[in-house]
Design an enzyme around this catalytic site. Structure first.
Site, PDB file in Angstrom:
ATOM      1  N   GLU A 168      98.023  15.030 -24.654  1.00  0.00           N
ATOM      2  CA  GLU A 168      97.322  16.092 -25.373  1.00  0.00           C
ATOM      3  C   GLU A 168      97.600  17.484 -24.834  1.00  0.00           C
ATOM      4  O   GLU A 168      96.683  18.164 -24.344  1.00  0.00           O
ATOM      5  CB  GLU A 168      95.806  15.822 -25.370  1.00  0.00           C
ATOM      6  CG  GLU A 168      95.424  14.485 -25.980  1.00  0.00           C
ATOM      7  CD  GLU A 168      93.917  14.269 -26.030  1.00  0.00           C
ATOM      8  OE1 GLU A 168      93.164  15.117 -25.533  1.00  0.00           O
ATOM      9  OE2 GLU A 168      93.489  13.231 -26.577  1.00  0.00           O
ATOM     10  N   GLU A 353      94.996   6.703 -28.156  1.00  0.00           N
ATOM     11  CA  GLU A 353      93.557   6.828 -27.886  1.00  0.00           C
ATOM     12  C   GLU A 353      92.820   6.819 -29.209  1.00  0.00           C
ATOM     13  O   GLU A 353      93.254   7.457 -30.173  1.00  0.00           O
ATOM     14  CB  GLU A 353      93.195   8.150 -27.181  1.00  0.00           C
ATOM     15  CG  GLU A 353      93.560   8.214 -25.738  1.00  0.00           C
ATOM     16  CD  GLU A 353      93.125   9.528 -25.078  1.00  0.00           C
ATOM     17  OE1 GLU A 353      92.131  10.151 -25.534  1.00  0.00           O
ATOM     18  OE2 GLU A 353      93.789   9.930 -24.129  1.00  0.00           O
TER      19      GLU A 353
END
Ligand code: IFM
Length: 450
Positions: A168, A353
């Site tokens: 991320e 995720e």
């Protein structure tokens, strides 16, 4: 794939964590201070309850027990990250072999258990020494990172075949350099632009190092949040495109198309000196897979006063939300998987995720009843399966998270785990969702339709 009510036999079922969120003992065995260790110890009100990762889930000492829980759950794979500051305490220079040893022990334990490690080189915790030199906004950060990556790939390459450079990068940039909620805790739109670009350059250099030294697969993990228009007004459409560019295309367009999204100029200002063309060639270094983290969507409207994005989220008040106040919207997962295929082509994908924070209370009779998390997992897995039926090459799914853990600015207040952690006693209890996930794995997904 022939049975629409199951997943392929070789589908990778996993769960994910990250180093600073679970390990504890951040300075053990000669580790350097990380930006997150420093930031949490500033106690400047930016972390709820002044929580720190000093102890976290004490995974540093309890990893054998945690791997045993993974086995009980039937996990095929486990996604973890490495603390750069354990391996290179100053961020550059000599390797700390004792720090590496911790990861060697953990990886050996996983491999012995038949659980494939998916290792992310950087999940936000950067050695403080290089953060103080300017962190990701410094052009040399790309080289600091790739030197660390190259050394780590060499040292751990016999134990790991599935790698990712970053987790991320958008959060590093947005929370660290725009909101100031994460380290380095600043708000500077031009530094944010440099940080994003240098992260991508660091990624490209690390992929090159991997091609030279590594074996297996190298990818990157990007969090995607589909942006839906608040109305047909041209201003709302433009704001939606801006937010989509900022969050979703800022990383994917350079990685796969070789250029930045045009809308970024509206945020950073036009007329900034361009980066060298060679940077974009480097950033496009081919990867083996893309990891997608998906939690929610947002509906966007124009908001002229709200610099630097001049856009705002329209609350979906009647929709269900998790404890993070994130709308539960499984269709968004399907949409973004299909969108990635359509815009960037047929790259192998993993959902690296996906999960939900809910506080389901302490265990009662060694049981945690968390039906909302089960519903969340089920609905998102079904959405993912629909995307596969429509042709998306999805290879695996990692639930976030294996354990309740340190949720960054929220400290220990938000519980994402399939396993409940009592932070006082460090007792682990498998929640009902962990048992449900085991059934899903055992049945190649068929339990989702029961
Ligand atoms: O806990 C984080 C993780 O570190 C990165 N992805 C989102 C999770 C939930 O906020």
């Amino acid at each position: 794939m022939n049975n629409p009510a199951s997943f392929p036999r070789d589908f990778v079922w996993g769960a994910a964590t990250s180093a600073y969120q679970i390990e504890g003992s951040p300075l053990a065995d000669g580790a350097g201070i990380s930006n997150w260790h420093h930031f949490t110890h500033l106690q400047n009100g930016k972390i709820l309850n002044d929580d720190t990762g000093d102890k976290a889930c004490d995974h540093f000492h309890r990893f054998p027990e945690d791997v045993a829980h993974m086995q009980t759950m039937g996990l095929k794979a486990y996604r973890l990250s490495l603390a750069w500051s354990r391996i290179m305490p100053e961020g550059r220079g000599p390797i700390n072999s004792k720090g590496l040893d911790f990861y060697k022990r953990l990886l050996d334990q996983l491999n012995r258990a038949g659980i494939v490690p998916y290792v992310t080189l950087h999940h936000w915790d950067m050695p403080l020494a290089i953060d103080h030199l300017g962190g990701w906004a410094h052009r040399d950060s790309a080289h600091w990172f790739s030197d660390y990556a190259a050394a780590t790939l060499t040292q751990l390459g016999d134990r790991v075949t599935h790698w990712a450079t970053f987790n991320e990068p958008w959060v590093i940039v947005h929370a660290g350099y725009i909101e100031g909620a994460h380290p380095p805790g600043i708000s500077d739109v031009l530094k944010a632009r440099d940080a994003a670009h240098n992260l991508l350059r660091g990624h490209g250099l690390a992929v090159q190092a991997f091609r030279a030294e590594g074996r297996g697969q190298m990818g990157i993990v990007i969090n995607l949040e589909p942006k839906y228009k608040g109305s047909e007004r041209p201003e709302d459409l433009a704001a939606t495109a801006r937010m989509d560019a900022w969050m979703n295309r800022q990383f994917l367009d350079p990685l796969f198309l070789g250029h930045d999204p045009l809308e970024l100029e509206e945020i950073h200002g036009a007329g900034l000196p361009p980066y060298p063309e060679a940077d974009y060639v480097l950033i496009q270094e081919p990867i083996d897979y893309l990891g997608i983290n998906y939690y929610s969507r947002s509906v966007v409207r124009d908001a002229p006063g709200l610099a630097p994005f001049h856009a705002d989220r329209i609350p979906q008040e009647t929709a269900p939300h998790t404890d993070m106040d994130w709308e539960i919207y499984p269709d968004g997962l399907k949409h973004c998987l299909l969108w990635v295929k359509e815009r960037y082509g047929d790259i192998p994908l993993y959902i690296t995720e996906n999960g939900a924070a809910f506080d389901d209370g302490a265990p009662i009779d060694e049981r945690v009843r968390d039906p909302r998390r089960i519903d969340y997992l089920r609905s998102h897995l079904l959405a993912a399966r629909e995307a596969m039926a429509a042709g998306v090459d999805l290879r695996g799914y990692f639930a976030w998270s294996l354990l309740d853990n340190f949720e960054w600015a929220y400290g220990y207040a938000k519980r994402f785990g399939l396993i409940h952690v009592d932070y006082d006693t460090q007792t682990r209890t498998l929640k009902d969702s962990a048992l449900f996930y085991r059934e899903v794995i055992d049945s190649d997904g068929q339990a989702l339709w029961r």
